[in-house]
Design an enzyme around this catalytic site. Structure first.
Site, PDB file in Angstrom:
ATOM      1  N   HIS A  79      76.228  41.808  70.450  1.00 27.15           N
ATOM      2  CA  HIS A  79      76.012  40.591  71.262  1.00 27.15           C
ATOM      3  C   HIS A  79      75.727  39.407  70.324  1.00 27.15           C
ATOM      4  O   HIS A  79      74.620  38.854  70.291  1.00 27.15           O
ATOM      5  CB  HIS A  79      74.818  40.880  72.173  1.00 27.15           C
ATOM      6  CG  HIS A  79      74.560  39.911  73.278  1.00 27.15           C
ATOM      7  ND1 HIS A  79      74.375  38.565  73.076  1.00 27.15           N
ATOM      8  CD2 HIS A  79      74.427  40.114  74.615  1.00 27.15           C
ATOM      9  CE1 HIS A  79      74.137  37.983  74.242  1.00 27.15           C
ATOM     10  NE2 HIS A  79      74.160  38.902  75.188  1.00 27.15           N
ATOM     11  N   GLU A 135      80.983  38.088  71.735  1.00 30.25           N
ATOM     12  CA  GLU A 135      80.472  39.445  71.612  1.00 30.25           C
ATOM     13  C   GLU A 135      81.622  40.448  71.662  1.00 30.25           C
ATOM     14  O   GLU A 135      82.519  40.305  72.492  1.00 30.25           O
ATOM     15  CB  GLU A 135      79.498  39.715  72.759  1.00 30.25           C
ATOM     16  CG  GLU A 135      78.470  38.600  72.931  1.00 30.25           C
ATOM     17  CD  GLU A 135      77.731  38.659  74.266  1.00 30.25           C
ATOM     18  OE1 GLU A 135      77.621  39.757  74.847  1.00 30.25           O
ATOM     19  OE2 GLU A 135      77.278  37.607  74.739  1.00 30.25           O
TER      20      GLU A 135
HETATM   21  O1  TA6 Z   1      76.360  38.641  77.221  1.00 32.45           O
HETATM   22  C1  TA6 Z   1      76.028  37.664  78.143  1.00 32.45           C
HETATM   23  C2  TA6 Z   1      74.793  38.084  78.891  1.00 32.45           C
HETATM   24  O2  TA6 Z   1      75.001  39.327  79.508  1.00 32.45           O
HETATM   25  C3  TA6 Z   1      74.449  36.975  79.874  1.00 32.45           C
HETATM   26  O3  TA6 Z   1      74.690  37.313  81.202  1.00 32.45           O
HETATM   27  C4  TA6 Z   1      73.041  36.599  79.549  1.00 32.45           C
HETATM   28  O4  TA6 Z   1      72.110  36.900  80.464  1.00 32.45           O
HETATM   29  C5  TA6 Z   1      72.861  37.164  78.155  1.00 32.45           C
HETATM   30  O5  TA6 Z   1      73.694  38.256  78.013  1.00 32.45           O
HETATM   31  C6  TA6 Z   1      71.489  37.392  77.586  1.00 32.45           C
HETATM   32  O6  TA6 Z   1      70.873  38.513  78.077  1.00 32.45           O
HETATM   33  P1  TA6 Z   1      69.381  38.832  77.662  1.00 32.45           P
HETATM   34  O7  TA6 Z   1      69.034  40.123  78.329  1.00 32.45           O
HETATM   35  O8  TA6 Z   1      69.370  38.965  76.160  1.00 32.45           O
HETATM   36  O9  TA6 Z   1      68.552  37.681  78.115  1.00 32.45           O
END
Ligand code: TA6
Length: 297
Positions: free
Chosen positions: A165, A269
């Site tokens: 990510h 990601e």
């Molecule tokens: O990858 C994008 C995502 O899934 C978004 O929907 C957003 O919420 C982000 O990840 C961050 O997630 P987190 O759990 O690290 O706050």
């Protein structure tokens, strides 16, 4: 890879140093002739990578938490074994909040340094077939990440999602474009997961973006006019690409993210998520490999 006990205890002079990082979490600093990186054992989380005389490649929030059981906001969270929310279990799996074991350090003759981590046994894993997760970070003039997951069950399939990510540092979100996704179908989380098709050669971001691009295997590039550089993301063993920027309102809602920081980051990601999830047969290994490099425009 070398795994000498003394190296794993003491590091490698001039190349690998063990430190107490933020929140007193154990951190590894890696230096090569061409670059530096910082990796926390918490989450096997790369929080920093930078080539000599260039701005950082990875974005790290000034407001990130550095604490046990809390994810780090920025760098490269390792998402496993599920992506997104899961009822009763929280978001984005448990791998990102576990203290990974340091297994090997490998300084190579070409000057690169590789560090291998393994996800420890933990109670959360008991809901899944027995599996091993190894993560190798190779620091050079590029940063290479390799996540290998082995299903150790003799007879049970292991359904999983994985994702690196990655938060990238950009000069100005309004001045970047992202290429390499034209023609791909994506799930638009901002539009209630509506399925859409990317029509743009170069994606611009000027509002909240949260998209899962499906069946995407080609390299993706972030063209950053303000920093005068291009970040190239090459991947193997990944068929999904997620693009995320929280923009203003969501940024304000996140306690571990600065209100203005959405202007300086974008997540691109690489993984296998949603309908691209992996059904790993008994005894098999799935490997996701991502190479991040930069070049001047
Ligand atoms: O990858 C994008 C995502 O899934 C978004 O929907 C957003 O919420 C982000 O990840 C961050 O997630 P987190 O759990 O690290 O706050």
């Amino acid at each position: 890879m070398a795994s000498g006990k003394s190296e794993l205890n003491d590091g490698i002079p001039g190349r690998v140093t063990f430190l107490d990082g933020r929140g007193e979490l154990a951190m590894i600093e890696v230096s090569t002739a061409r670059s530096t990186a910082e990796i926390y054992l918490h989450g096997a989380h790369v929080t920093h990578f930078k080539k000599k005389d260039e701005p950082p490649v990875l974005f790290l929030s000034q407001c990130s938490r550095f604490a046990e059981n809390e994810p780090i906001r920025g760098g490269i969270p390792v998402i496993l074994p599920w992506f997104g929310p899961r009822e009763g279990l929280g978001q984005h799996g448990f791998a990102r909040v576990k203290k990974w074991e340091l297994k090997e350090l490998a300084p190579a003759p070409d000057g690169s340094v590789s560090v291998r981590f393994r996800l420890p046994d933990c109670p959360e894993a008991s809901g899944f077939p027995p599996f091993t997760a190894d993560f190798i970070v190779t620091v050079d003039d590029a940063l290479t990440l390799q996540l290998s997951i082995t299903n150790n069950s003799p007879d049970q399939e292991f359904p999983l999602e994985n994702c690196l990510h990655t938060y990238f540092e950009v000069g100005d979100i309004n001045a970047i474009s992202i290429t390499g996704l034209k023609g791909a179908n994506y799930l638009d989380k901002v539009a209630n997961f509506a399925q859409k098709t990317e029509i743009n050669d170069a994606i611009k971001i000027n509002s909240e973006v949260d998209r899962i691009y499906l069946n995407t295997v080609e390299p993706v590039e972030i063209i950053d006019a303000r920093l005068g550089r291009k970040i190239r993301i090459e991947k193997h063993g990944s068929v999904s690409t997620v693009v995320w920027n929280p923009w203003i309102t969501r940024a304000q809602q996140m306690p571990d993210f600065g209100n203005e920081e959405y202007q300086r980051m974008v997540c691109v990601e690489s993984g296998n998520v949603a309908s691209n999830n992996i059904k790993l047969p008994p005894g098999e290994t799935s490997t996701l490999k991502v190479k991040l490099s930069t070049m001047p425009l």
